[in-house]
Motif scaffolding. Structure first.
Motif, PDB file in Angstrom:
ATOM      1  N   ALA A  41      84.678  29.807  46.335  1.00  0.00           N
ATOM      2  CA  ALA A  41      85.240  28.313  45.736  1.00  0.00           C
ATOM      3  C   ALA A  41      85.612  28.602  44.297  1.00  0.00           C
ATOM      4  CB  ALA A  41      83.650  27.599  45.545  1.00  0.00           C
ATOM      5  N   ASN A  42      85.180  29.830  43.518  1.00  0.00           N
ATOM      6  CA  ASN A  42      85.817  29.802  42.336  1.00  0.00           C
ATOM      7  C   ASN A  42      86.994  30.474  42.426  1.00  0.00           C
ATOM      8  OD1 ASN A  42      83.814  28.578  40.630  1.00  0.00           O
ATOM      9  ND2 ASN A  42      82.444  30.386  40.795  1.00  0.00           N
ATOM     10  N   LEU A  43      87.392  31.354  43.415  1.00  0.00           N
ATOM     11  CA  LEU A  43      88.688  31.954  43.397  1.00  0.00           C
ATOM     12  C   LEU A  43      89.878  30.924  43.945  1.00  0.00           C
ATOM     13  CD1 LEU A  43      87.982  35.071  45.761  1.00  0.00           C
ATOM     14  CD2 LEU A  43      89.097  35.025  43.534  1.00  0.00           C
ATOM     15  N   LEU A  44      88.994  29.862  44.586  1.00  0.00           N
ATOM     16  CA  LEU A  44      90.202  28.689  45.136  1.00  0.00           C
ATOM     17  C   LEU A  44      90.312  27.785  43.730  1.00  0.00           C
ATOM     18  CD1 LEU A  44      88.835  27.687  48.392  1.00  0.00           C
ATOM     19  CD2 LEU A  44      91.009  28.640  47.820  1.00  0.00           C
ATOM     20  N   LYS A  45      89.251  27.602  42.930  1.00  0.00           N
ATOM     21  CA  LYS A  45      89.690  26.971  41.588  1.00  0.00           C
ATOM     22  C   LYS A  45      90.340  27.620  40.734  1.00  0.00           C
ATOM     23  CE  LYS A  45      84.912  24.921  41.614  1.00  0.00           C
ATOM     24  NZ  LYS A  45      83.368  24.514  40.869  1.00  0.00           N
ATOM     25  N   LEU A  46      90.115  28.906  40.616  1.00  0.00           N
ATOM     26  CA  LEU A  46      91.111  29.830  40.086  1.00  0.00           C
ATOM     27  C   LEU A  46      92.697  29.395  40.098  1.00  0.00           C
ATOM     28  CD1 LEU A  46      89.041  33.141  39.549  1.00  0.00           C
ATOM     29  CD2 LEU A  46      89.744  31.515  37.554  1.00  0.00           C
ATOM     30  N   ALA A  47      92.929  29.792  41.450  1.00  0.00           N
ATOM     31  CA  ALA A  47      94.186  29.644  41.915  1.00  0.00           C
ATOM     32  C   ALA A  47      94.642  28.153  41.572  1.00  0.00           C
ATOM     33  CB  ALA A  47      94.474  29.662  43.547  1.00  0.00           C
ATOM     34  N   ASP A  48      93.986  27.187  41.696  1.00  0.00           N
ATOM     35  CA  ASP A  48      94.402  25.777  41.480  1.00  0.00           C
ATOM     36  C   ASP A  48      94.719  25.706  39.871  1.00  0.00           C
ATOM     37  OD1 ASP A  48      94.160  24.854  44.099  1.00  0.00           O
ATOM     38  OD2 ASP A  48      92.373  23.834  43.610  1.00  0.00           O
ATOM     39  N   ILE A  49      93.992  26.345  39.281  1.00  0.00           N
ATOM     40  CA  ILE A  49      94.206  26.307  37.699  1.00  0.00           C
ATOM     41  C   ILE A  49      95.511  26.963  37.201  1.00  0.00           C
ATOM     42  CG2 ILE A  49      93.149  26.954  35.525  1.00  0.00           C
ATOM     43  CD1 ILE A  49      90.308  26.202  36.594  1.00  0.00           C
ATOM     44  N   PHE A  50      95.435  28.158  37.913  1.00  0.00           N
ATOM     45  CA  PHE A  50      96.772  29.098  37.593  1.00  0.00           C
ATOM     46  C   PHE A  50      98.083  28.762  38.264  1.00  0.00           C
ATOM     47  CE2 PHE A  50      93.284  32.215  36.561  1.00  0.00           C
ATOM     48  CZ  PHE A  50      93.253  31.922  35.057  1.00  0.00           C
ATOM     49  N   GLY A  51      97.909  27.993  39.169  1.00  0.00           N
ATOM     50  CA  GLY A  51      99.034  27.554  40.116  1.00  0.00           C
ATOM     51  C   GLY A  51      99.557  28.755  40.719  1.00  0.00           C
ATOM     52  N   CYS A  52      98.726  29.543  41.363  1.00  0.00           N
ATOM     53  CA  CYS A  52      99.187  30.672  42.189  1.00  0.00           C
ATOM     54  C   CYS A  52      98.202  30.978  43.475  1.00  0.00           C
ATOM     55  CB  CYS A  52      98.799  31.815  41.276  1.00  0.00           C
ATOM     56  SG  CYS A  52      97.312  32.402  40.865  1.00  0.00           S
ATOM     57  N   THR A  53      98.336  32.105  44.057  1.00  0.00           N
ATOM     58  CA  THR A  53      97.518  32.123  45.177  1.00  0.00           C
ATOM     59  C   THR A  53      96.240  33.068  45.067  1.00  0.00           C
ATOM     60  OG1 THR A  53      98.683  34.124  46.088  1.00  0.00           O
ATOM     61  CG2 THR A  53      99.718  32.194  46.732  1.00  0.00           C
ATOM     62  N   VAL A  54      95.185  32.928  45.769  1.00  0.00           N
ATOM     63  CA  VAL A  54      94.133  33.689  45.618  1.00  0.00           C
ATOM     64  C   VAL A  54      94.491  35.135  45.813  1.00  0.00           C
ATOM     65  CG1 VAL A  54      92.023  34.467  46.769  1.00  0.00           C
ATOM     66  CG2 VAL A  54      92.709  31.956  46.626  1.00  0.00           C
ATOM     67  N   ASP A  55      95.615  35.509  46.815  1.00  0.00           N
ATOM     68  CA  ASP A  55      96.008  36.951  46.627  1.00  0.00           C
ATOM     69  C   ASP A  55      96.638  37.553  45.636  1.00  0.00           C
ATOM     70  OD1 ASP A  55      95.400  37.439  49.401  1.00  0.00           O
ATOM     71  OD2 ASP A  55      97.343  36.881  50.119  1.00  0.00           O
ATOM     72  N   GLU A  56      97.369  36.547  44.792  1.00  0.00           N
ATOM     73  CA  GLU A  56      97.834  37.065  43.446  1.00  0.00           C
ATOM     74  C   GLU A  56      96.501  37.307  42.390  1.00  0.00           C
ATOM     75  OE1 GLU A  56     101.904  35.000  42.219  1.00  0.00           O
ATOM     76  OE2 GLU A  56     100.571  33.641  43.331  1.00  0.00           O
ATOM     77  N   ILE A  57      95.623  36.529  42.569  1.00  0.00           N
ATOM     78  CA  ILE A  57      94.460  36.502  41.653  1.00  0.00           C
ATOM     79  C   ILE A  57      93.886  38.022  41.870  1.00  0.00           C
ATOM     80  CG2 ILE A  57      92.163  35.724  41.051  1.00  0.00           C
ATOM     81  CD1 ILE A  57      93.448  33.098  41.461  1.00  0.00           C
ATOM     82  N   LEU A  58      93.474  38.288  43.311  1.00  0.00           N
ATOM     83  CA  LEU A  58      93.126  39.728  43.547  1.00  0.00           C
ATOM     84  C   LEU A  58      93.938  40.753  43.555  1.00  0.00           C
ATOM     85  CD1 LEU A  58      91.354  38.265  46.958  1.00  0.00           C
ATOM     86  CD2 LEU A  58      90.442  38.587  44.839  1.00  0.00           C
ATOM     87  N   GLY A  59      95.126  40.519  43.102  1.00  0.00           N
ATOM     88  CA  GLY A  59      96.082  41.489  42.983  1.00  0.00           C
ATOM     89  C   GLY A  59      96.749  42.431  44.202  1.00  0.00           C
ATOM     90  N   ARG A  60      96.621  41.404  45.311  1.00  0.00           N
ATOM     91  CA  ARG A  60      97.224  42.012  46.590  1.00  0.00           C
ATOM     92  C   ARG A  60      98.747  41.863  46.670  1.00  0.00           C
ATOM     93  NH1 ARG A  60      93.853  40.509  51.748  1.00  0.00           N
ATOM     94  NH2 ARG A  60      95.803  41.231  52.483  1.00  0.00           N
ATOM     95  N   LYS A  61      99.269  42.737  46.961  1.00  0.00           N
ATOM     96  CA  LYS A  61     100.744  42.832  47.301  1.00  0.00           C
ATOM     97  C   LYS A  61     101.132  42.235  48.614  1.00  0.00           C
ATOM     98  CE  LYS A  61     101.170  45.035  43.397  1.00  0.00           C
ATOM     99  NZ  LYS A  61     101.020  44.094  42.269  1.00  0.00           N
ATOM    100  N   PRO A  62     102.048  41.621  48.645  1.00  0.00           N
ATOM    101  CA  PRO A  62     102.825  40.924  50.048  1.00  0.00           C
ATOM    102  C   PRO A  62     103.094  42.286  50.887  1.00  0.00           C
ATOM    103  CG  PRO A  62     103.978  39.925  48.278  1.00  0.00           C
ATOM    104  CD  PRO A  62     103.076  40.943  47.574  1.00  0.00           C
ATOM    105  N   ILE A  63     102.826  42.032  52.095  1.00  0.00           N
ATOM    106  CA  ILE A  63     103.229  43.020  53.198  1.00  0.00           C
ATOM    107  C   ILE A  63     104.746  43.334  52.994  1.00  0.00           C
ATOM    108  CG2 ILE A  63     103.298  43.516  55.792  1.00  0.00           C
ATOM    109  CD1 ILE A  63     101.078  41.919  56.132  1.00  0.00           C
ATOM    110  N   GLY A  64     104.994  44.670  53.013  1.00  0.00           N
ATOM    111  CA  GLY A  64     106.451  45.081  52.799  1.00  0.00           C
ATOM    112  C   GLY A  64     107.024  45.137  51.523  1.00  0.00           C
ATOM    113  N   ALA A  65     106.302  44.799  50.652  1.00  0.00           N
ATOM    114  CA  ALA A  65     106.509  44.897  49.140  1.00  0.00           C
ATOM    115  C   ALA A  65     106.370  46.085  48.329  1.00  0.00           C
ATOM    116  CB  ALA A  65     105.743  43.927  48.232  1.00  0.00           C
TER     117      ALA A  65
END
Length: 65
Positions: A41-65
């Motif tokens: 729930a807090n990851l979703l709040k963070l994503a909303d506040i920052f205007g980004c995805t949960v994956d970005e918050i977690l430092g995950r790279k897109p597949i193929g990147a």
């Protein structure tokens, strides 16, 4: 985790982010240091506040990147 980097880029202090999410500053500090993980729930709040995805918050790279 990228919370600290994203928070600083947004110009927020830990206590300001904590107030916006509804947690204690110590929680934000623990997330940033890796001592604790935010709840889903807090990851979703963070994503909303920052205007980004949960994956970005977690430092995950897109597949193929």
């Amino acid at each position: 985790m990228e919370i600290k980097r994203i928070r600083e880029a947004a110009g927020l202090r830990q206590y300001e982010l904590a107030e916006r999410i509804g947690v204690k500053q110590a929680s934000v500090s623990a997330w940033e240091s890796g001592a604790a993980m935010p709840s889903a729930a807090n990851l979703l709040k963070l994503a909303d506040i920052f205007g980004c995805t949960v994956d970005e918050i977690l430092g995950r790279k897109p597949i193929g990147a």
